[in-house]
Motif scaffolding. Sequence first.
Motif, PDB file in Angstrom:
ATOM      1  N   GLN A  92      -0.220  -1.200  -9.888  1.00 34.04           N
ATOM      2  CA  GLN A  92       1.717  -1.685  -9.302  1.00 34.04           C
ATOM      3  C   GLN A  92       1.655  -2.594  -9.291  1.00 34.04           C
ATOM      4  O   GLN A  92       2.866  -2.701  -9.439  1.00 34.04           O
ATOM      5  CB  GLN A  92       1.282  -1.654  -7.191  1.00 34.04           C
ATOM      6  CG  GLN A  92       0.906  -0.231  -7.177  1.00 34.04           C
ATOM      7  CD  GLN A  92       1.137  -0.563  -5.532  1.00 34.04           C
ATOM      8  OE1 GLN A  92       0.991  -1.437  -4.438  1.00 34.04           O
ATOM      9  NE2 GLN A  92       1.548   1.039  -5.003  1.00 34.04           N
ATOM     10  N   GLN A 135       0.611  -1.029  -0.017  1.00 37.24           N
ATOM     11  CA  GLN A 135       0.395  -0.661   0.120  1.00 37.24           C
ATOM     12  C   GLN A 135       1.182   1.432   0.125  1.00 37.24           C
ATOM     13  O   GLN A 135       0.402   1.910  -0.938  1.00 37.24           O
ATOM     14  CB  GLN A 135      -0.191  -0.091   1.211  1.00 37.24           C
ATOM     15  CG  GLN A 135      -2.068  -0.918   1.656  1.00 37.24           C
ATOM     16  CD  GLN A 135      -3.177  -1.426   0.223  1.00 37.24           C
ATOM     17  OE1 GLN A 135      -3.610   0.216  -0.356  1.00 37.24           O
ATOM     18  NE2 GLN A 135      -3.883  -1.655  -0.342  1.00 37.24           N
ATOM     19  N   GLN A 184      -3.801  -0.596  -7.648  1.00 38.53           N
ATOM     20  CA  GLN A 184      -2.911  -2.167  -7.514  1.00 38.53           C
ATOM     21  C   GLN A 184      -2.191  -2.981  -8.242  1.00 38.53           C
ATOM     22  O   GLN A 184      -1.495  -3.110  -8.419  1.00 38.53           O
ATOM     23  CB  GLN A 184      -4.354  -2.854  -6.335  1.00 38.53           C
ATOM     24  CG  GLN A 184      -3.941  -4.241  -5.698  1.00 38.53           C
ATOM     25  CD  GLN A 184      -3.241  -3.441  -4.346  1.00 38.53           C
ATOM     26  OE1 GLN A 184      -4.048  -3.222  -3.313  1.00 38.53           O
ATOM     27  NE2 GLN A 184      -2.024  -3.595  -3.518  1.00 38.53           N
ATOM     28  N   PRO A 223      -2.408  -6.481   0.512  1.00 37.41           N
ATOM     29  CA  PRO A 223      -2.999  -6.423  -0.595  1.00 37.41           C
ATOM     30  C   PRO A 223      -4.643  -5.466  -0.643  1.00 37.41           C
ATOM     31  O   PRO A 223      -4.514  -5.097  -1.980  1.00 37.41           O
ATOM     32  CB  PRO A 223      -2.691  -6.886  -1.972  1.00 37.41           C
ATOM     33  CG  PRO A 223      -2.940  -8.657  -1.464  1.00 37.41           C
ATOM     34  CD  PRO A 223      -2.195  -8.582  -0.271  1.00 37.41           C
TER      35      PRO A 223
END
Lengths: 339, 532
Positions: free
Chosen positions: B156, B91, B153, B180
């Motif tokens: 990422q 995060q 996310q 996650p």
Amino acid sequence: MLVIAIMAIALTFFGGTKMVPRMDPATNTVMRDPESGQPVRVEVNRFLDSQNLIQVANNASYIAVMAVGMTAIIALAGIDLSIGSIYALAALIGAFALRELERTTGLMVALPVGLLVCMGVGALAGFVNGAMIVGLRVHPFIITLGTMAIYRGVVFVLSRGQTVSGFPESIQRGFFKLSVGGVQPVPSLLMVVTMVGGWFVMSRTVIGRRVYAIGGNEVAARYAGIPVGRVKILVYTIAGMLVGLAACMYAGYFGAATSDAGAGYELRVIAAAVIGGASLAGGRGSALGAALGAIVIELINNGMIILQVDQSYNQIVMGAAIVVAVLVDQAKRRPGRNH
Amino acid sequence: MDAIANKSLVVVENVSKRFGVTQALDDVSASFLAGEVHALMGENGAGKSTLGKVIAGLHRQDRGTVFVDGHELRPGSIDDAYARGVRIVHQELAQCPNLTVAENLCLHDMPTNRFGLIDRRSMNERASELVHQLEPGIDVTRPLGALSPGWRQICQIAAALEDRGENGGCGPRVIVFDEPTSSLSIAEVNRLLEIVRSLAERGLTVLYVSHRMGEIFACCDRVTVLRDGRFVATSRVADIDEPTLVEQMIGRRVAATTAKGLSRQSGTSHLAPSEPSDGAKRASGLRVESMASPGKLASVSFEVAPGEVVGIGGLVGAGRSELLDAVFGLDGASSGIVEIEGKAIPSHSPSAAIRAGVGYVPEDRKQQGLFFQLGIDENIVAPVMSMLASTGGIRRRSDESRLVDERIRSFQVKAASPASLPGSLSGGNQQKLLLARWMGKRTRVLLLDEPTRGIDVGTKSEIYKIVRDAADKGVAVLLVSSEMPELLHLSDRILVMCDGRISGELRGEQMTQANILRLATMESAAATAADC
């Protein structure tokens, strides 16, 4: 207290270096002579002469009074860029009110009118700043950058660029410019009163301590149940009121208000507060320091004149003094108390 | 798991890591295979995240070694870990929400044309290639901040999958996911789990740090459990069931009974509050009704009797601190009724709460608690200074200093003088200082959020005594703690929170670590399972 000690040292330092050359040239005494109207005496020409000191203090007093309020704002981790404009606005509206009075109106009427109007306008302008900062949750830099232009614009609209004068005699000769024993002490006395009042409020009242608490850690202040928004609005309002007082002193002393009054004062006032030990990060600053900071700035001005240095260098020295003052303060800072 | 699965790609040997007083990892050894999704589980503070970060080189271990494919990684070197193919998705990872997806993905090496200007076309192409293998719907020219949390996310993950050949390293082989799903919706979680599975099928090792049961059973091959920084066991997910896993996370059954014994022992001295039936007749200390706040709390109601210590259990993000904030009036968006000894607090504001007799020791004493530029004395009197003051708000300094001296003495805050700054105190004394702030006669309800975080054992027991003493004087105490033994030891009754609501209440015999954990993970596990 540490800050004040540093300021005292700074004062002695600046004063000392300027004293010596002033004593030497005979030209200075010649310049002073017609003003006092007294026959020339041998010992007049020292820097620590009452005339000169009062003059320095009077010149500093406008900035000093405003710097006391600014210190509270800075200790709150805020800033107010609009005070130069508030200053002009309060002086102008005060001048309008005073102009309406008969030229022969007594002091007991003229003074309350002037003070009330100027301080009321200042308080209102400060309140608007504070309410917007709290209510709209916008950074004070932005809000007051906006109101700096707005208030100044209002001044131009209202005055149409004209100087407003024609006040009752009593308020100028009878109070702000009252001569006692060859000196005019009133602006300086008002500065001292504000300074002491500011010190008392900041250190001895709940609201003052809340200012430091909020400036030091706003989140913790909320968790301690401090009404953060209300304190902020109040502080901006009081600071605006002090600007109004300075504006009244200015209009009363000079017997007029111009539309460009106070231009650039915001930076001089912030400089005074910072030289006086206020931290822009919040949580630190003292009313005494602020007033002394204003005096230091004026001393630099005065010293440059006495030393007959070209006025153009003035700003350079002033800027350097701000940086040095902050560096010295940072270097000397130990765990200490705000007073 | 197929042919390549037999090969241990990542091996961790005897790794220890200490943060201040906390031993985050204590001699942990484990190995992870290529092509598997391997869960790292444990309670809050068990060390699972720390282990993931040590492997990725974000933390430097004090002792022990990490091997990737037989190569020893340089401890604490992100670059070395990266070169060996270890990537982490978590995060807090630096992302710039103001830049586009493509800019974020190419931040380390923006393609330029021959004038040295950014070549947007090739940048966007490179980014699309990375992102679209996971989620074709993402427009890489949009600002990252405009994307949903789930897509962010995924970006990422895409960044982690990039093969930066130029450093002489290899492509991605190990990906660490650190919690996650904590900010994702259920649909997004399921999409993420699919991606996680597909990565493993490509032969990558996925380390999946989570405390959500449902996700573990939905997508992991094996699971390693840590407890108090120590390795407990590695098992195949197919061979283990939920109760066994919970048991591994919280320790032996014996441990549970000891803790219960402790709590009952302390409970016996407080018979009054253990009869909740007459709570209806007597005014309760604290009564909260339908406390709700958008996105944080969903209609929470409960009571705390005078002299009772009610614990709130739950995982990070369950809404425990948010509940205390709302009760104290700090959450402007909250709605609901808070009554102190039968009288409703007239308005939602901390000052109204304080006047009604509520005291609050927040979780983070540095950020939320103390004024580091003011003396210890003013830190103590801050909330009551206005009540002590005379009309006009002028401080009564003698009253203030009398109060400060008395508090410092009775709570044994070890300070050079009342005027010294809180920064000069140890963590434990800072915490006692915060408690002392609220220990006046006025306080009828005490809200405590992690009151012993990061504090040495000795001060801990002092604080436990302070809390018990306060309860003995009739104060209603609401205690949030992530430390199970502390929660069990101090509480007369435990409410467990999950996803912003109270998922259960535990009394007496029911108060065990296993029950708390079950209630705390129930909702998310059920939701994920239902959606699969």
